[in-house]
Design an enzyme around this catalytic site. Sequence first.
Site, PDB file in Angstrom:
ATOM      1  CD  GLN A 102      -2.929  -1.259   2.063  1.00 20.78           C
ATOM      2  OE1 GLN A 102      -3.908  -0.139   2.571  1.00 20.78           O
ATOM      3  NE2 GLN A 102      -2.417  -2.127   3.646  1.00 20.78           N
ATOM      4  CG  HIS A 120      -2.727   2.886  -2.736  1.00 18.59           C
ATOM      5  ND1 HIS A 120      -2.996   2.588  -0.801  1.00 18.59           N
ATOM      6  CD2 HIS A 120      -4.023   2.614  -2.512  1.00 18.59           C
ATOM      7  CE1 HIS A 120      -3.688   2.080  -0.399  1.00 18.59           C
ATOM      8  NE2 HIS A 120      -4.479   1.973  -0.515  1.00 18.59           N
TER       9      HIS A 120
END
Length: 240
Positions: A102, A120
């Site tokens: 992430q 992300h």
Amino acid sequence: MSTLEQLQAVIDKSQRIVFFGGAGVSTESGIPDFRSVDGLYNQKYDYPPEQILSHTFFEKHTDEFFRFYRDKMLCLDKQPNQAHLKLAELEQAGKLLAVVTQNIDGLHQAAGSRRVYELHGSVLRNHCRRCRKFYSAEFIKNSKGVPTCDCGGVIKPDVVLYEEGLDDSTVNGALSAIMQADTLIIAGTSLTVYPAAGFIRYFEGDTIVLINRDKTPFDRQADLVFHDKVGELLGQIVVR
Ligand code: ZN
């Protein structure tokens, strides 16, 4: 609490490890965790980071977005820590299928990892919104105000902002790796943040290892649980 010997034994017998990491993986490299109490939330800015890092804010206050982004998100002097390095070593040894992260700092690749699914996005990739020309993170760091392309278009980091969807091929790659894994190591995430919790439901392998500074709602479902710093713990693992 589990022991280092137990973790070493799991890693010794695993052949298809997938590592799912959150912000806690990079804090030992000096990159602040957004959501932790000593993270960015306690720092002074006109708006909360969650608002600044939203698609709407980017569209409406592009200049302010980049002021914050350059100041807080572009940590280009940071180095991989023991966690990043050990994961690269495990991949090199043929024991690790993929890293799913992430984080947007590019530190897994800097450590030598090759198969990294960045849910992300990454601060290291930036593209002109008009002509799609690529720009480096250094270019963004050194630009003033709103960075613009030769063609006049605004350059946007390939970072998934709040209100934006995840990239389909990245998600599919990550899920495919998780479904093939024999061991899933979840680290540096409380699992309360989208999309972490949903992803790990796809795991059908043998062992789930959870490494996080604080307790998580998932502790009871994991086979091994460590409330430790990720790099400090993984740094002690021997790859063989
Ligand atoms: Zn352009």
